[in-house]
Design an enzyme around this catalytic site. Structure first.
Site, PDB file in Angstrom:
ATOM      1  N   ASP A 186     -16.244  15.453   4.536  1.00  0.00           N
ATOM      2  CA  ASP A 186     -17.106  14.501   5.241  1.00  0.00           C
ATOM      3  C   ASP A 186     -16.773  13.111   4.740  1.00  0.00           C
ATOM      4  O   ASP A 186     -16.320  12.951   3.602  1.00  0.00           O
ATOM      5  CB  ASP A 186     -18.593  14.787   4.986  1.00  0.00           C
ATOM      6  CG  ASP A 186     -19.055  14.205   3.651  1.00  0.00           C
ATOM      7  OD1 ASP A 186     -19.607  13.092   3.629  1.00  0.00           O
ATOM      8  OD2 ASP A 186     -18.825  14.858   2.604  1.00  0.00           O
ATOM      9  N   ASP A 193     -26.732  16.643   2.469  1.00  0.00           N
ATOM     10  CA  ASP A 193     -26.475  16.459   1.050  1.00  0.00           C
ATOM     11  C   ASP A 193     -27.793  16.412   0.300  1.00  0.00           C
ATOM     12  O   ASP A 193     -28.870  16.348   0.900  1.00  0.00           O
ATOM     13  CB  ASP A 193     -25.616  15.223   0.794  1.00  0.00           C
ATOM     14  CG  ASP A 193     -26.267  13.931   1.260  1.00  0.00           C
ATOM     15  OD1 ASP A 193     -27.469  13.934   1.524  1.00  0.00           O
ATOM     16  OD2 ASP A 193     -25.548  12.921   1.364  1.00  0.00           O
TER      17      ASP A 193
END
Length: 449
Positions: free
Chosen positions: A346, A168
């Site tokens: 996720d 990320d």
């Protein structure tokens, strides 16, 4: 002004005027030679339940054997190819082919925040069926540091995981964990939650860090809009994220060999507003990304509101690219999002919950600390990799604070999530997702584990 930023500014002047950029390019056809299309034990005679907050199931297939990790040379594999093997309603199943291996979709990515999926060895994560894991830019930039990570050979070699890693951008953690974070057009200035040191994270620095880590799927740097937010706040945040997306694209493309072997995903923003998410989608499609994430959800809005947004937000993104719902979620969240066309997920929930004694079952979550399990000699699930150990033993370990308790519960939860994804892939491939989803929700929320 960089070329893509100039392009973006031109496009912003015409957003919402029927450019059609958010309508997608059609689904790519592809073959997925996998063992996912096995028989499930769920009834298939029911219709989808739409945005019901919850409802359960009974799994019967074993998790398909993962595809080989490094069977061929990386140079023989595509940089990034997404193929759809089957659709059922808005849901689809397929695969993402990358240099480090194939990712079967819909996919759940275990979270390896600080170069580890807590409580698991990398080989164990792979053994329960994970094709890809997630790493965190914010945490790794602070410790051990991106430049040190590069000197040590990158994230894959450092943690001994040879398959794809998605990282990320760090934006969410910067704004949620750091003291005195200050957002400007340049980026976010913040103090480390570890030692108070000061840092500046910009789109360019985020791309650099993810390159130094050796990420396979890089996320564009964005501003995570708080919830709730006024319309004015949501609009200004979305527009800044789109400017940062253009800068992220330019910085990623300047990454040389890494850019030639990795992929970049853009992130749709716009809070709960349909027109803002459409504008965001059009801007992202105009910039061009390998995949697209739905951001700004799972931030406290609740499942019903999240599903309401997904009802319109997902189809705004290009159909021929994978769609990733960030930070989600509970098993029933995942089933509902797959029904709405999401391909990737996720969440820290299976690992964090495992460490705290919560286990996921087809009859709903259980708290293994509860006294009713003290003499329960049944396994948590007869097909779980931790089936040899009884619920009574797990209860004892967790109540005693033994680390093995957290490890076993984590392994089970990750297995459960991967089994759920395998069931979803099989149900889509066989055209029976509606019945599977209804049966899952009926049992998961109504069961007595």
């Amino acid at each position: 002004m960089p070329f893509r930023q100039a392009q973006w500014l031109l496009r912003m002047n015409g957003l919402g005027k029927g450019s059609g950029l958010g309508k997608g390019s059609g689904v790519e056809e592809g073959a997925l030679a996998r063992g996912d299309s096995r028989t499930s034990g769920f009834s298939t005679g029911s219709k989808p339940t739409g945005s019901e907050p919850c409802s359960a199931n009974r799994r019967s297939v074993s998790t398909p054997a993962p595809s080989p990790g490094m069977g061929r040379g990386m140079s023989d594999r595509p940089r990034f190819e997404f193929s759809v093997a089957a659709t059922d309603g808005r849901a689809r199943t397929g695969a993402i082919a990358m240099r480090r291996g194939e990712i079967r979709t819909p996919a759940f990515m275990p979270v390896g925040t600080a170069a580890t999926v807590k409580g698991m060895k990398p080989a164990g994560v792979r053994a329960i069926g994970a094709d890809i894991i997630l790493g965190n830019t914010y945490h790794l930039m602070l410790r051990p540091g991106a430049e040190r990570m590069e000197r040590l050979g990158g994230l894959h070699g450092f943690m001994q995981w040879d398959r794809p890693i998605l990282t990320d951008s760090g934006g969410y953690q910067v704004m949620s964990l750091s003291e005195l974070a200050k957002i400007s057009e340049d980026g976010v200035a913040f103090k480390s939650h570890l030692d108070g040191s000061r840092h500046m994270l910009t789109p360019e620095r985020s791309m650099e860090i993810q390159r130094l880590l050796g990420s396979d799927i890089v996320m564009a740097f964005d501003e995570c809009t708080p919830f709730p937010a006024t319309r004015e706040r949501a609009e200004s945040s979305m527009e800044r994220s789109m400017r940062w997306a253009a800068r992220s694209r330019d910085a990623f493309d300047a990454g040389g060999g890494h850019a030639a072997s990795a992929a970049l995903f853009g992130i749709q923003q716009g809070s709960m507003e349909e027109d803002l998410r459409r504008r965001s989608s059009e801007a992202l499609a105009g910039i061009g990304f390998d995949g697209y994430a739905v951001g700004g959800l799972a931030v406290g809005e609740g499942q019903a509101e999240m599903f309401r947004v997904l009802d319109f937000a997902v189809d705004m993104l290009p159909a021929g690219r994978p769609r990733y719902l960030m930070g989600v979620g509970k098993p029933d969240d995942i089933v509902g999002a797959v029904e709405r066309g999401i391909d990737m997920f996720d969440c820290v929930l299976p690992t964090r919950s495992g460490r705290n004694g919560q286990g996921f079952t087809w009859d709903g979550p259980i708290n293994i600390r509860n006294a009713k399990f003290a003499e329960d000699m049944a396994p948590i699930d007869p097909e779980s990799p931790i089936a040899p150990w009884s619920r009574a033993y797990l209860h004892h370990l967790v109540k005693s604070g033994e680390m093995l308790g957290a490890m076993l519960m984590t392994e089970h939860n990750l297995w459960f999530y991967q089994r759920l994804m395998a069931e979803l892939r099989a149900a889509i491939a066989e055209g029976r997702l509606a019945g599977f989803a209804e049966a899952f929700r009926a049992r998961y929320c109504g069961g007595k584990a």
